[in-house]
Write an enzyme that holds these catalytic residues in place. Structure first.
Site, PDB file in Angstrom:
ATOM      1  N   TYR A  69       0.863  -1.173   0.000  1.00 22.65           N
ATOM      2  CA  TYR A  69       0.000   0.000   0.000  1.00 22.65           C
ATOM      3  C   TYR A  69       0.900   1.224   0.000  1.00 22.65           C
ATOM      4  O   TYR A  69       1.832   1.309   0.815  1.00 22.65           O
ATOM      5  CB  TYR A  69      -0.883  -0.023   1.258  1.00 22.65           C
ATOM      6  CG  TYR A  69      -1.801   1.166   1.400  1.00 22.65           C
ATOM      7  CD1 TYR A  69      -2.926   1.312   0.593  1.00 22.65           C
ATOM      8  CD2 TYR A  69      -1.558   2.150   2.370  1.00 22.65           C
ATOM      9  CE1 TYR A  69      -3.781   2.398   0.737  1.00 22.65           C
ATOM     10  CE2 TYR A  69      -2.408   3.236   2.514  1.00 22.65           C
ATOM     11  CZ  TYR A  69      -3.514   3.350   1.700  1.00 22.65           C
ATOM     12  OH  TYR A  69      -4.357   4.423   1.843  1.00 22.65           O
ATOM     13  N   ASP A 124       9.320   2.597  -0.403  1.00 22.71           N
ATOM     14  CA  ASP A 124       8.322   3.269   0.430  1.00 22.71           C
ATOM     15  C   ASP A 124       8.640   2.882   1.871  1.00 22.71           C
ATOM     16  O   ASP A 124       8.295   1.801   2.339  1.00 22.71           O
ATOM     17  CB  ASP A 124       6.920   2.807   0.016  1.00 22.71           C
ATOM     18  CG  ASP A 124       5.830   3.440   0.874  1.00 22.71           C
ATOM     19  OD1 ASP A 124       6.151   3.970   1.948  1.00 22.71           O
ATOM     20  OD2 ASP A 124       4.656   3.383   0.465  1.00 22.71           O
ATOM     21  N   LYS A 176       5.023   9.231   8.675  1.00 23.51           N
ATOM     22  CA  LYS A 176       4.851   8.724  10.029  1.00 23.51           C
ATOM     23  C   LYS A 176       5.925   9.236  11.000  1.00 23.51           C
ATOM     24  O   LYS A 176       5.821  10.347  11.478  1.00 23.51           O
ATOM     25  CB  LYS A 176       4.820   7.198  10.035  1.00 23.51           C
ATOM     26  CG  LYS A 176       3.873   6.637   8.953  1.00 23.51           C
ATOM     27  CD  LYS A 176       2.739   5.861   9.508  1.00 23.51           C
ATOM     28  CE  LYS A 176       1.968   5.150   8.413  1.00 23.51           C
ATOM     29  NZ  LYS A 176       0.574   4.961   8.673  1.00 23.51           N
TER      30      LYS A 176
HETATM   31  N1  HOZ Z   1      -4.603   2.270   6.452  1.00 22.51           N
HETATM   32  C1  HOZ Z   1      -3.897   3.089   7.372  1.00 22.51           C
HETATM   33  C2  HOZ Z   1      -2.739   2.388   7.997  1.00 22.51           C
HETATM   34  N2  HOZ Z   1      -1.958   1.556   7.165  1.00 22.51           N
HETATM   35  C3  HOZ Z   1      -4.885   3.532   8.393  1.00 22.51           C
HETATM   36  C4  HOZ Z   1      -4.689   4.901   8.803  1.00 22.51           C
HETATM   37  C5  HOZ Z   1      -5.722   5.419   9.788  1.00 22.51           C
HETATM   38  O1  HOZ Z   1      -6.865   4.978   9.787  1.00 22.51           O
HETATM   39  O2  HOZ Z   1      -5.369   6.306  10.537  1.00 22.51           O
END
Ligand code: HOZ
Length: 429
Positions: free
Chosen positions: A144, A239, A267
């Site tokens: 992702y 990434d 992050k």
């Molecule tokens: N899909 C995000 C983490 N890989 C979620 C982020 C969120 O909901 O804050």
């Protein structure tokens, strides 16, 4: 557990926010419950609006390597905010953080700050296309890279969690330039990259996948990827939004000794504030506007609060022994989890790299998207609810990572182990 206040807020939220949440996985649908609304968090604990406190293994999905509200990060943000929260003009903290990022991450000569991992990845592929003059982006199934149009092809994270193949609203014209191939499959990788009919600009990869649950790269996967892309003039993008500053100061590239051409960060780099970055070889970064023609911009980019938080975080993680201690604690926790998984009445496979890990409810091994998808998500949902009731806050999806932070001590970890063991036992019925 009392949940009245969260339930009330969720009812209100659903009237004014789609699904009642600002990011889909948080709605907790795949784990069969409603979300708890957070009031506050400190160290490795998180407290909801009804006053329930949990040991947190989500850490805001990775950034909180120091835990919540670390005093040095909070103080840096407070001090900086007194002098203004956004300038839309250059300020000294950006230069300081950029210098530190370039010094810490082995392949980064120059870096551009943005506001999220999604912005970082979409800017990096634009740059790779601008640099090579080619169109196709190769990614890996289950990885992702945020929610930009080009990446919503066999994507992990919320896209698998919700079980949707991609997304309406993404034009076919765009995704036809994205090719998704299996993670960890060197033969398909070589065949794809050598295909003369493909006009490949870049390959983007999570060097350790964290968005189909944690999946480690096989020993020859990243090395082959590096060798082939170099030989074929394809830009290799790591990434490292999750792995950066987590698996080592210099991220996965330092840990595995394999250097990409471009790196995307997010992050941790913002110490918990919204920030992302992309950076890499000077020759490629020189094409970014205003030095070069590849356009990318943002009013909040290099935001002083985010820069201050990032600098405070970098100060703490660079203290002697920080990563050694995190690694040692995570290895102990992982080994104990392995034992519990081995004695579990239901099949569980633990994948762990450093302080990031996932327990998959399948016999395993889990090495790619196909094997991750064999996990029993209904069972994960029950496990999630049992752990929550026992005071442990996990990601509300089988396909995410659990993170150990500097704020977790042996007692917190032991409590999580005890709860895990008892939860696994209850999954038989
Ligand atoms: N899909 C995000 C983490 N890989 C979620 C982020 C969120 O909901 O804050």
């Amino acid at each position: 557990m009392k949940t009245e206040k969260s339930a009330q807020l969720f009812t209100q939220a659903k009237t004014c926010i789609p699904g009642g949440v600002n990011s889909p996985v948080r709605a907790c649908r795949s784990v069969g419950c409603d979300p708890l609304f957070v009031a506050k968090a400190s160290g490795c604990t998180i407290t909801d609006v009804d006053g329930n406190t949990f040991i947190d293994f989500v850490g805001s999905w990775g950034p909180l390597i120091l835990g919540h509200a670390h005093p040095e990060v909070v103080e840096a943000v407070r001090r900086t905010a007194m002098d203004g929260t956004s300038f839309g003009a250059p300020s000294p903290l950006e230069v300081e953080l950029a210098n530190q990022v370039c010094a810490a991450v082995p392949s980064i000569d120059m870096v551009r700050f943005v506001n999220s991992g999604t912005e970082a990845t979409m800017s990096a592929i634009r740059l790779a296309r601008g640099y090579t003059g080619r169109k196709v982006v190769v990614k890996f199934d289950g990885c992702y890279h945020g929610h930009a149009d080009s990446f919503l092809v066999k994507a992990g994270s919320g896209v698998i969690t919700l079980g949707i193949p991609g997304s309406p609203g993404v034009p076919d014209d765009i995704v036809r330039h994205t090719l998704s191939i299996p993670y960890n499959d060197v033969a398909i990788l070589e065949q794809t990259l050598r295909d003369p009919a493909l006009d490949i600009a870049c390959v983007i990869v999570e060097p350790v996948a964290g968005n189909m649950g944690v999946v480690a790269p096989k020993p020859d996967f990243l090395r082959t990827l590096r060798e082939l892309t170099r030989e074929l003039g394809i830009v290799l993008i790591f990434d490292e939004v999750i792995t950066g500053f987590r698996l080592a100061l210099g991220g996965a590239q330092e840990r595995f000794g394999i250097l990409p051409d471009l790196t995307c960060l997010g992050k941790i780099i913002g110490g918990g504030l919204p920030v992302g970055a992309y950076g890499g070889k000077r020759e490629i970064m020189a094409l970014v506007a205003p030095d070069g023609p590849v356009y990318q911009a943002g009013t909040l980019s290099g935001n002083p609060l985010a820069m201050a938080a990032g600098l405070a975080m970098l100060t703490v993680v660079q203290r002697p022994g920080f990563y050694e201690e995190l690694e040692e604690k995570s290895a102990w926790f992982g080994a104990e989890l392995e034992k519990i998984a081995a004695g579990s009445p239901v099949p569980v496979t633990l994948n762990r790299v450093g302080s990031m890990m996932t327990c998959f409810f399948t016999a395993g091994p889990v090495v790619d998207f196909e094997s991750a998808l064999r996990a029993d998500t209904e069972r994960y949902g029950r496990h999630y609810r049992q752990m929550l009731a026992g005071g442990i806050w996990l990601a509300p999806s089988q396909f995410e990572a659990a993170f150990v932070s500097a704020a977790h001590d042996r007692q917190h970890l032991q409590k999580a182990l005890d709860m895990t063991e008892s939860s696994f036992k209850k999954l038989m019925d």
